[in-house]
Design a protein around this motif. Sequence first.
Motif, PDB file in Angstrom:
ATOM      1  N   ARG A  17      -9.979  14.838  -2.412  1.00  0.00           N
ATOM      2  CA  ARG A  17     -10.661  13.781  -1.669  1.00  0.00           C
ATOM      3  C   ARG A  17      -9.842  13.378  -0.447  1.00  0.00           C
ATOM      4  O   ARG A  17      -8.686  13.760  -0.304  1.00  0.00           O
ATOM      5  CB  ARG A  17     -10.877  12.554  -2.548  1.00  0.00           C
ATOM      6  CG  ARG A  17     -11.791  12.789  -3.738  1.00  0.00           C
ATOM      7  CD  ARG A  17     -11.744  11.604  -4.675  1.00  0.00           C
ATOM      8  NE  ARG A  17     -12.617  11.790  -5.828  1.00  0.00           N
ATOM      9  CZ  ARG A  17     -12.452  11.182  -6.991  1.00  0.00           C
ATOM     10  NH1 ARG A  17     -11.434  10.361  -7.164  1.00  0.00           N
ATOM     11  NH2 ARG A  17     -13.297  11.401  -7.988  1.00  0.00           N
ATOM     12  N   ASP A  18     -10.455  12.591   0.413  1.00  0.00           N
ATOM     13  CA  ASP A  18      -9.750  11.979   1.538  1.00  0.00           C
ATOM     14  C   ASP A  18     -10.083  10.494   1.536  1.00  0.00           C
ATOM     15  O   ASP A  18     -10.889  10.025   0.733  1.00  0.00           O
ATOM     16  CB  ASP A  18     -10.153  12.643   2.855  1.00  0.00           C
ATOM     17  CG  ASP A  18     -11.616  12.406   3.183  1.00  0.00           C
ATOM     18  OD1 ASP A  18     -11.883  11.600   4.093  1.00  0.00           O
ATOM     19  OD2 ASP A  18     -12.504  13.007   2.546  1.00  0.00           O
ATOM     20  N   THR A  19      -9.474   9.729   2.442  1.00  0.00           N
ATOM     21  CA  THR A  19      -9.634   8.281   2.406  1.00  0.00           C
ATOM     22  C   THR A  19     -11.040   7.824   2.776  1.00  0.00           C
ATOM     23  O   THR A  19     -11.435   6.708   2.431  1.00  0.00           O
ATOM     24  CB  THR A  19      -8.634   7.600   3.348  1.00  0.00           C
ATOM     25  OG1 THR A  19      -8.748   8.162   4.665  1.00  0.00           O
ATOM     26  CG2 THR A  19      -7.207   7.802   2.856  1.00  0.00           C
ATOM     27  N   ARG A  20     -11.817   8.665   3.468  1.00  0.00           N
ATOM     28  CA  ARG A  20     -13.189   8.277   3.796  1.00  0.00           C
ATOM     29  C   ARG A  20     -14.156   8.558   2.655  1.00  0.00           C
ATOM     30  O   ARG A  20     -15.297   8.109   2.679  1.00  0.00           O
ATOM     31  CB  ARG A  20     -13.653   8.989   5.074  1.00  0.00           C
ATOM     32  CG  ARG A  20     -12.896   8.528   6.312  1.00  0.00           C
ATOM     33  CD  ARG A  20     -13.412   9.168   7.574  1.00  0.00           C
ATOM     34  NE  ARG A  20     -14.812   8.825   7.845  1.00  0.00           N
ATOM     35  CZ  ARG A  20     -15.441   9.114   8.980  1.00  0.00           C
ATOM     36  NH1 ARG A  20     -14.788   9.755   9.937  1.00  0.00           N
ATOM     37  NH2 ARG A  20     -16.705   8.785   9.150  1.00  0.00           N
ATOM     38  N   GLY A  24     -12.374   7.776  -2.902  1.00  0.00           N
ATOM     39  CA  GLY A  24     -10.966   7.900  -2.559  1.00  0.00           C
ATOM     40  C   GLY A  24     -10.166   6.687  -3.007  1.00  0.00           C
ATOM     41  O   GLY A  24     -10.699   5.584  -3.156  1.00  0.00           O
ATOM     42  N   GLU A  28      -5.156   9.346  -2.014  1.00  0.00           N
ATOM     43  CA  GLU A  28      -5.610   9.826  -0.714  1.00  0.00           C
ATOM     44  C   GLU A  28      -4.879   9.114   0.422  1.00  0.00           C
ATOM     45  O   GLU A  28      -4.555   9.712   1.451  1.00  0.00           O
ATOM     46  CB  GLU A  28      -7.124   9.630  -0.594  1.00  0.00           C
ATOM     47  CG  GLU A  28      -7.933  10.606  -1.430  1.00  0.00           C
ATOM     48  CD  GLU A  28      -7.759  10.407  -2.920  1.00  0.00           C
ATOM     49  OE1 GLU A  28      -7.464  11.404  -3.629  1.00  0.00           O
ATOM     50  OE2 GLU A  28      -7.895   9.248  -3.392  1.00  0.00           O
ATOM     51  N   VAL A  29      -4.618   7.819   0.231  1.00  0.00           N
ATOM     52  CA  VAL A  29      -3.834   7.081   1.231  1.00  0.00           C
ATOM     53  C   VAL A  29      -2.461   7.716   1.371  1.00  0.00           C
ATOM     54  O   VAL A  29      -1.965   7.945   2.488  1.00  0.00           O
ATOM     55  CB  VAL A  29      -3.703   5.596   0.832  1.00  0.00           C
ATOM     56  CG1 VAL A  29      -2.724   4.878   1.764  1.00  0.00           C
ATOM     57  CG2 VAL A  29      -5.064   4.909   0.883  1.00  0.00           C
ATOM     58  N   GLU A  32      -2.561  11.186   3.280  1.00  0.00           N
ATOM     59  CA  GLU A  32      -2.828  11.109   4.713  1.00  0.00           C
ATOM     60  C   GLU A  32      -1.724  10.399   5.477  1.00  0.00           C
ATOM     61  O   GLU A  32      -1.428  10.755   6.624  1.00  0.00           O
ATOM     62  CB  GLU A  32      -4.192  10.462   4.946  1.00  0.00           C
ATOM     63  CG  GLU A  32      -5.320  11.372   4.461  1.00  0.00           C
ATOM     64  CD  GLU A  32      -6.696  10.793   4.670  1.00  0.00           C
ATOM     65  OE1 GLU A  32      -6.923  10.091   5.685  1.00  0.00           O
ATOM     66  OE2 GLU A  32      -7.564  11.033   3.805  1.00  0.00           O
ATOM     67  N   ARG A  33      -1.091   9.403   4.862  1.00  0.00           N
ATOM     68  CA  ARG A  33       0.009   8.741   5.549  1.00  0.00           C
ATOM     69  C   ARG A  33       1.233   9.647   5.629  1.00  0.00           C
ATOM     70  O   ARG A  33       1.919   9.686   6.663  1.00  0.00           O
ATOM     71  CB  ARG A  33       0.366   7.425   4.852  1.00  0.00           C
ATOM     72  CG  ARG A  33      -0.666   6.327   5.030  1.00  0.00           C
ATOM     73  CD  ARG A  33      -0.965   6.030   6.510  1.00  0.00           C
ATOM     74  NE  ARG A  33       0.217   5.677   7.263  1.00  0.00           N
ATOM     75  CZ  ARG A  33       0.626   4.436   7.475  1.00  0.00           C
ATOM     76  NH1 ARG A  33      -0.064   3.423   6.979  1.00  0.00           N
ATOM     77  NH2 ARG A  33       1.711   4.201   8.186  1.00  0.00           N
ATOM     78  N   THR A  61      -7.722  12.554  12.349  1.00  0.00           N
ATOM     79  CA  THR A  61      -7.526  11.151  12.020  1.00  0.00           C
ATOM     80  C   THR A  61      -6.717  10.447  13.103  1.00  0.00           C
ATOM     81  O   THR A  61      -6.154  11.070  14.007  1.00  0.00           O
ATOM     82  CB  THR A  61      -6.793  10.993  10.683  1.00  0.00           C
ATOM     83  OG1 THR A  61      -5.419  11.395  10.847  1.00  0.00           O
ATOM     84  CG2 THR A  61      -7.448  11.851   9.603  1.00  0.00           C
ATOM     85  N   ASP A 273     -10.043  -2.612   5.563  1.00  0.00           N
ATOM     86  CA  ASP A 273      -8.628  -2.970   5.424  1.00  0.00           C
ATOM     87  C   ASP A 273      -8.410  -4.457   5.694  1.00  0.00           C
ATOM     88  O   ASP A 273      -7.619  -5.115   5.001  1.00  0.00           O
ATOM     89  CB  ASP A 273      -7.784  -2.136   6.390  1.00  0.00           C
ATOM     90  CG  ASP A 273      -7.624  -0.697   5.929  1.00  0.00           C
ATOM     91  OD1 ASP A 273      -7.869  -0.426   4.737  1.00  0.00           O
ATOM     92  OD2 ASP A 273      -7.264   0.154   6.760  1.00  0.00           O
TER      93      ASP A 273
END
Length: 401
Positions: A17-20, A24, A28-29, A32-33, A61, A273
């Motif tokens: 998965r990804d944050t979108r 997620g 996922e956070v 990506e970070r 991103t 957020d």
Amino acid sequence: MEAPAAATRHVLFLNWRDTRNPEGGGSEVYVERIAGELVRRGHRATLLCATHTEGPAEEITDHGVRVLRRGGRHTVYLRAALVYLAGTIGLGPLARRTGGRPDLIVDVGNGLPFLSALYARRPVIALVHHVHREQWPVVLGRWLARFGWWVESWLAPRVYRHCQYVTVSAATRRELATLGIDPQRVAIVHNGTPDMTIGPVPRSTQPSLVVLGRLVPHKQVEVALRAVAALAGELPGLTLTVAGQGWWESQLRQTAVDLGVAERVTFTGFVTDIEKRELLASAWVALTPSLKEGWGLTIVEAGAVGTPTVAFRGAGGVEEALVHGETGLLADDVDDFVAKVRHLLVDDAYRAAMGSAARAHAARFTWPVSGEKFAALVTRAANVPAGTPAKRWEETYELTP
């Protein structure tokens, strides 16, 4: 921008998965970070994950990470292998769209790994947030749970026997050791704390609780609902906000009705957020009743705005994200969980002191520091030929926790 690394790499992250993605979460956070921190250091980072309705097939991103969405919830594993194999001969989308083959793969195992070490002729880092021993029976039926646990506990350790491991807590490293993975091959790179800077947000005037996360069975949001039901008589103004979405929401709503607390509970669905920060900052106490977490990102997010958390002892990395008795409280069972929630709600001075300590604790964890540690692992792993025996890894590159 930081100066480019002396030897830049192209790192391919494989994550389901990804944050979108509507499902997620903290994993996922983290991915990506960390990928974004590698980009800041001059590397290139690509994330290959499953498709969903909230994101295009391809995008870049804000942190400079290229995201490729291929396959579905179950087929993403096969699509990742096909994309990689096509890219290795210079014909596929990975080669065309990212400028060449990856130098290294970060294979993220959320229960089921991508098993990329079987087909990739590149070094592989196995990223494991936590071991899913307890979750399999909760999420799947008996036979599928057995299969999932067999993959995670028997197959994966053998597939990745020559690979560097990364995890987010000492608790997970200890659990990996029970699967036969030498702790010397497992590096710990903690989560950073997201920027929780907001304008002045007053605490709610009445006692308030918040749960933040995916609404799935193993998050055990029912425990939070039971806490509200148990304390409502003593604290008539008590409310609970459940922030997040997931397929278990309808069951949780029904539980709230059955417990007679539906009017006290607000289900927000997805929150931005900014909304998340405001919810955490206005609540008196945050709750993390999850069965298991690799780290406990929401705990340090709450701590960053001065809100202490109650969680369960033995739930993985939460025992590091939360310092028991200082930044929050760890409970032994549901009754103890309710008792500790009550203690924080009725003792204003105790709660305020914990909130201040939680803010200081959260400040210790930053994405730049985590990114620097991960970048060092990337450099080291990229210099090790694929398939090098683990013993030679340890002797040559001094793998230490």
